[in-house]
Design an enzyme around this catalytic site. Sequence first.
Site, PDB file in Angstrom:
ATOM      1  N   LYS A   1     -13.221   0.413   5.389  1.00  0.00           N
ATOM      2  CA  LYS A   1     -13.816  -0.347   4.281  1.00  0.00           C
ATOM      3  C   LYS A   1     -14.972  -1.226   4.740  1.00  0.00           C
ATOM      4  O   LYS A   1     -16.035  -1.200   4.140  1.00  0.00           O
ATOM      5  CB  LYS A   1     -12.761  -1.242   3.619  1.00  0.00           C
ATOM      6  CG  LYS A   1     -11.369  -0.682   3.580  1.00  0.00           C
ATOM      7  CD  LYS A   1     -11.208   0.374   2.538  1.00  0.00           C
ATOM      8  CE  LYS A   1      -9.873   1.067   2.736  1.00  0.00           C
ATOM      9  NZ  LYS A   1      -9.241   1.463   1.521  1.00  0.00           N
TER      10      LYS A   1
ATOM     11  N   ASP B   1      -1.318  -5.441   9.270  1.00  0.00           N
ATOM     12  CA  ASP B   1      -2.201  -4.355   8.859  1.00  0.00           C
ATOM     13  C   ASP B   1      -3.505  -5.017   8.404  1.00  0.00           C
ATOM     14  O   ASP B   1      -3.522  -5.723   7.397  1.00  0.00           O
ATOM     15  CB  ASP B   1      -1.552  -3.572   7.711  1.00  0.00           C
ATOM     16  CG  ASP B   1      -2.426  -2.431   7.217  1.00  0.00           C
ATOM     17  OD1 ASP B   1      -3.571  -2.294   7.691  1.00  0.00           O
ATOM     18  OD2 ASP B   1      -1.961  -1.671   6.341  1.00  0.00           O
TER      19      ASP B   1
ATOM     20  N   TRP C   1       0.859  -1.185   0.000  1.00  0.00           N
ATOM     21  CA  TRP C   1       0.000   0.000   0.000  1.00  0.00           C
ATOM     22  C   TRP C   1       0.898   1.240   0.000  1.00  0.00           C
ATOM     23  O   TRP C   1       1.870   1.314   0.752  1.00  0.00           O
ATOM     24  CB  TRP C   1      -0.886  -0.028   1.256  1.00  0.00           C
ATOM     25  CG  TRP C   1      -1.712   1.207   1.463  1.00  0.00           C
ATOM     26  CD1 TRP C   1      -2.480   1.846   0.530  1.00  0.00           C
ATOM     27  CD2 TRP C   1      -1.842   1.956   2.679  1.00  0.00           C
ATOM     28  NE1 TRP C   1      -3.103   2.932   1.110  1.00  0.00           N
ATOM     29  CE2 TRP C   1      -2.732   3.033   2.420  1.00  0.00           C
ATOM     30  CE3 TRP C   1      -1.312   1.817   3.961  1.00  0.00           C
ATOM     31  CZ2 TRP C   1      -3.091   3.958   3.392  1.00  0.00           C
ATOM     32  CZ3 TRP C   1      -1.681   2.737   4.931  1.00  0.00           C
ATOM     33  CH2 TRP C   1      -2.554   3.796   4.642  1.00  0.00           C
TER      34      TRP C   1
HETATM   35  N1  KET Z   1      -3.883  -0.342   5.201  1.00  0.00           N
HETATM   36  C1  KET Z   1      -4.111  -0.673   3.927  1.00  0.00           C
HETATM   37  C2  KET Z   1      -3.510  -1.913   3.390  1.00  0.00           C
HETATM   38  C3  KET Z   1      -4.921   0.151   3.145  1.00  0.00           C
HETATM   39  O1  KET Z   1      -5.149  -0.225   1.904  1.00  0.00           O
HETATM   40  C4  KET Z   1      -5.467   1.329   3.678  1.00  0.00           C
HETATM   41  C5  KET Z   1      -6.252   2.236   2.840  1.00  0.00           C
HETATM   42  C6  KET Z   1      -5.202   1.616   5.024  1.00  0.00           C
HETATM   43  C7  KET Z   1      -4.388   0.764   5.752  1.00  0.00           C
HETATM   44  C8  KET Z   1      -5.684   2.828   5.739  1.00  0.00           C
HETATM   45  O2  KET Z   1      -6.982   3.172   5.638  1.00  0.00           O
HETATM   46  P1  KET Z   1      -7.638   4.102   6.750  1.00  0.00           P
HETATM   47  O3  KET Z   1      -8.707   4.807   6.048  1.00  0.00           O
HETATM   48  O4  KET Z   1      -6.577   4.993   7.300  1.00  0.00           O
HETATM   49  O5  KET Z   1      -8.139   3.160   7.796  1.00  0.00           O
HETATM   50  N2  KET Z   1      -6.236   2.190   1.581  1.00  0.00           N
HETATM   51  C9  KET Z   1      -7.026   2.951   0.617  1.00  0.00           C
HETATM   52  C10 KET Z   1      -7.207   4.398   0.915  1.00  0.00           C
HETATM   53  C11 KET Z   1      -5.955   5.174   1.140  1.00  0.00           C
HETATM   54  O6  KET Z   1      -4.976   5.047   0.403  1.00  0.00           O
HETATM   55  O7  KET Z   1      -5.949   5.948   2.129  1.00  0.00           O
HETATM   56  C12 KET Z   1      -6.445   2.701  -0.773  1.00  0.00           C
HETATM   57  O8  KET Z   1      -5.437   1.988  -0.902  1.00  0.00           O
HETATM   58  O9  KET Z   1      -7.024   3.188  -1.761  1.00  0.00           O
END
Ligand code: KET
Length: 457
Positions: free
Chosen positions: A302, A266, A185
Amino acid sequence: MASSVLSIATQCVSPNASSLSINETHKGKAKLGGSTLRFSKSSGRISMTVAVNVSRFEGIPMAPPDPILGVSEAFRADTNDVKLNLGVGAYRTEELQPYVLNVVKKAENLMLERGDNKEYLPIEGLAAFNKATAELLLGADNPAIKEQRVATVQGLSGTGSLRLGAALIERYFPGSKVLISAPTWGNHKNIFNDARVPWSEYRYYDPRTVGLDFEGMIEDIKAAPEGTFVLLHGCAHNPTGIDPTPEQWEKIADVIQQKNHIPFFDVAYQGFASGSLDEDAASVRLFVARGMEVLVAQSYSKNLGLYAERIGAMNVISSSSESATRVKSQLKRLARPMYSNPPVHGARIVANVVGTPILFDEWKAEMEMMAGRIKNVRQKLYDSISSKDKSGKDWSFILKQIGMFSYTGLNKNQSDNMTNKWHVYMTKDGRISLAGLSLAKCEYLADAIIDSYHNVS
Ligand code: KET
């Protein structure tokens, strides 16, 4: 950096006399070319300040757009109707609209009825949330919970929780390195960089098989110095959509255990990979069941669609309740100067949904519905591409990948073509979010991918 302010002070004999004649009506301010002159007069001293139009922030360069969230900004700026945002991993309905889960609305109604207040939460967050989130992750009857070996602190969603974990590593494991999958990511490296935790990569994705480079992964984890933190995606690896099999997870755990490494999970997609919350937590539970000490960052962006509520948690599963208590005290100490205490709204939603059996069951059904819609577009995209593309290329990897994304294998130029020619917005690593795709748009996307793959090098 150029100095932006020039001060001139003039000493006067009498308070009313001055080598500069200041007209009462202009007192205080005058224009000189592009600059502003400011006058002040006190006890016989007239000082004049020339504020030149040069910013004090001149030395700060423009930051590049974020590789993921910057895609949404570019999408918003595009006025073409055919545009499609497959950049950020955010669930959309078949009509490509954002979706608020019914259980979330119900939980919010409950909160309104109760008239919950807006007092500060404790530094570690809402107790009911912390209990619910650890139980959801590990299973309510997990011995680690019963033995009070789990330190859980509410975090600012997945990102904030990872950042807190990184801060703990930086403070109490100085010099320790984090091993990160290649690729991963986009924000992982930023998080550890900003926390000043050194990292390097382990092999993960094999472009030749469009699958997991399991041998490479094991070799790299083995080769890392003892006590390395190994960052693992609990399920639905982002961006590849390729997860280890249960047997491979066992072998990964073997190596990590042999090498005295510390796994750092994660978990951002629990329930989104298989549609089952328990199945998607199997990797974490396997490590915990071995008695290993584990770090886990969780996100509800998500699986509960709570993107903007910033709700998640940092869990440290320790070998004793005493050390869990100490770790928790330090996580709180790290959180206090960063953001003091976390927001309450999302925490209450999660606590209500997980803690109310009817809502919990409804949530599982809604999550299955979301995961199911993504599976349907995945299938339709594959069908469209494989019937349109006569080149003989094997596109079956689309079906093998799981979770929100498809890792198309398109390179940067090809991804640029997707955006510039076809108005399909995606990250430059070739990842598309299937959560932002509808059945109706699959044919169009298939045309865009085939064109970009075959006609752009
Ligand atoms: N870990 C992974 C693997 C991940 O894909 C995301 C978010 C997060 C943590 C963090 O999300 P949060 O909203 O802080 O709980 N991914 C999507 C959004 C982004 O990049 O912020 C994405 O990959 O599109």
